[in-house]
Scaffold this active site. Structure first.
Site, short mmCIF file in Angstrom:
data_model
loop_
_atom_site.label_atom_id
_atom_site.label_comp_id
_atom_site.label_asym_id
_atom_site.label_seq_id
_atom_site.Cartn_x
_atom_site.Cartn_y
_atom_site.Cartn_z
N THR A 40 8.36 -1.23 -9.66
CA THR A 40 8.37 -0.04 -10.53
C THR A 40 8.34 1.37 -10.13
OG1 THR A 40 6.15 -0.51 -11.37
CG2 THR A 40 7.74 -1.44 -12.77
N SER A 131 1.70 -1.35 7.11
CA SER A 131 2.35 -0.12 7.82
C SER A 131 1.69 1.14 7.35
CB SER A 131 3.94 -0.24 7.76
OG SER A 131 4.23 -0.97 6.62
N ASP A 175 2.58 2.16 -1.63
CA ASP A 175 1.64 1.84 -0.71
C ASP A 175 0.80 3.04 -0.16
OD1 ASP A 175 3.21 -0.51 -1.41
OD2 ASP A 175 4.27 -0.47 0.29
N TYR A 224 15.72 -5.50 -0.94
CA TYR A 224 15.10 -4.64 -1.54
C TYR A 224 16.10 -3.31 -2.14
CZ TYR A 224 11.28 -1.22 -2.26
OH TYR A 224 10.30 -0.02 -2.50
C1 GLA Z 1 7.09 -2.57 -1.33
C2 GLA Z 1 7.42 -1.12 -1.19
C3 GLA Z 1 6.69 -0.35 -2.61
C4 GLA Z 1 7.22 -1.16 -3.98
C5 GLA Z 1 7.05 -2.70 -3.64
C6 GLA Z 1 7.28 -3.53 -4.78
O1 GLA Z 1 5.75 -2.99 -1.23
O2 GLA Z 1 6.82 -0.57 -0.08
O3 GLA Z 1 7.16 0.89 -2.47
O4 GLA Z 1 8.43 -0.78 -4.26
O5 GLA Z 1 7.61 -3.17 -2.63
O6 GLA Z 1 6.61 -3.12 -5.83
#
Ligand code: GLA
Length: 404
Positions: A40, A131, A175, A224
């Site tokens: 999201t 990371s 993250d 992704y």
């Molecule tokens: C990874 C990406 C985040 C997010 C998640 C899915 O962790 O680094 O920014 O998009 O996937 O929620």
């Protein structure tokens, strides 16, 4: 929170034995687990992660020149770069701190050189943001070495920029943001549009279990990016900047005319954003059962509509849900491998860990790792903590190496 003093001692001792003096500063930044709100963040939506009690630690001291020289205890390697001449190198761990230096400098901050020793106990590639932890720890190191003010959300955005534009991973902001602003005992609701945050206490009597499937998928990046593109296409159908702007009623009125794949992706994101807000309400009223129910729905939606789960993640989630005292379980992070997360009644946690471990192994033949995680603080300077500089680092130390 139980800070991992063992890592603190390891980086301090590693620094002392390498540079012949105790470090001037010690910094750390945590990994994360996302409770709900998956895929999201890049749709301008909401996420609800918590920082975990596993982190990257760096012991450091100043240098007279403008070089950064870093030794990684996890990789057993030393690497360095010149702040006056930053160049992208081949894929290596040093590209993370180098990218952070680049992003900080490009925002106008003036950086000084330092030398340091780093170590991390966030499992790598497991979807727990090792990371981001490394990036934020490096940014914290630059802040103290260069004497500029620590502005957590701003640093998170610059670290995201490093990851996007230097490392080349097109992630959202979740993250880095949670590694920067995490709060002990709390999950943090992040509005990924205006980047405002709100801490939400974890429900009493429940613990968060992170369950590593022991699988890592190589194609995460391309899948992704494909999901991101499908979400953008879906927002385009509604003529809005992001799926955040589409209400479920508007989606239902239009969905029949949509491409079936784009339609499923949109349904996941729109429903997940609402579930995340509902989860905050459930937490505020201490309703673990409702929070668990929303986590279960989130997984089912990621599995069926967003199609980012895997056989192993599904097996782990099923194993967790079958255990007494499990409020709910779901995959966490980008997907395709890595970890699942469960909310578990604290008085049955030992039986839970044993039971899930055994049934996952039976179902898949793989040996899982299950961690009970506490919610910790975001990136911090740990200078006031005492450590044992007399301990010398041994390559055969009992700390699990990165990736285990
Ligand atoms: C990874 C990406 C985040 C997010 C998640 C899915 O962790 O680094 O920014 O998009 O996937 O929620």
């Amino acid at each position: 929170m139980a800070v991992n003093d063992c890592l603190l001692d390891q980086v301090a001792a590693g620094y002392a034995s390498r540079f012949g003096a105790p470090p001037r500063h010690i910094v750390r930044a945590p990994g994360r687990v996302n409770l709900i709100g998956e895929h999201t963040d890049y749709n301008d939506g909401f996420v609800l992660p918590m920082a975990i009690d596993r982190a990257t630690w760096i012991a450091l001291g100043p240098r007279a020149d403008r070089r950064v020289c870093l030794h990684s205890l996890d990789y057993g390697e030393t690497a360095s770069f010149d702040l006056e001449d930053l160049r992208k190198g081949e894929k290596s761990w040093i590209e993370y701190p180098k990218g952070v230096a680049w992003a900080l400098q490009s925002s106008g901050l003036s950086l000084r050189g330092w030398e340091g020793v780093a170590m991390c106990d966030v499992p790598m590639g497991a979807g727990l943001s090792s990371s981001a932890a490394f990036e934020l720890a490096t940014a914290r190191a630059f802040a103290v070495a260069s004497d500029f003010e620590w502005d957590a959300p701003r640093m998170a955005l610059l670290c995201q920029k490093a990851e996007n534009q230097w490392v080349g991973v097109n992630c959202g902001v979740m993250d880095q943001m949670i590694s920067a602003v995490g709060k002990e005992g709390h999950a943090v609701l992040i509005d990924c549009r205006d980047r405002s945050t709100q801490s939400v206490a974890l429900p009493a009597g429940a613990v968060v279990a992170v369950m590593d499937t022991a699988t890592r998928r190589g194609l995460v990046d391309s899948a992704y990016n494909e999901r991101r593109a499908q979400c953008e296409a879906a927002a385009g159908v509604f003529g809005v900047p992001a799926l955040r702007d589409v209400k479920m009623t508007a989606f239902l009125a239009r969905e029949e005319n949509m491409d079936p794949v784009v339609r499923r992706r949109a349904r996941h994101v729109i429903s997940e954003i609402q579930r995340t807000l509902d989860a905050v309400e459930a937490m505020k009223s201490g309703d673990s059962a409702e929070l668990g129910r929303l986590m279960n729905q989130s997984h089912d939606s990621l599995r069926d509509d967003f199609e980012v789960s895997s056989l192993e993640l599904n097996a782990m989630v099923d194993a967790a849900r079958r255990m007494p005292g499990c409020f709910g379980a779901r995959m966490t992070g980008a997907g395709f491998g890595g970890c699942a997360v469960a909310l578990v009644r604290s008085d049955v946690v030992e039986a839970f860990v044993e039971g899930v471990g055994a049934s996952y192994k039976l179902a898949t033949g793989l040996e899982p790792k299950i961690y009970i995680c506490e919610a910790g603080n975001g990136a911090s300077l740990e200078d006031n903590r005492s450590y044992r500089t007399y301990a010398t680092y041994s390559p055969h130390s009992p700390i699990a190496p990165r990736g285990e």
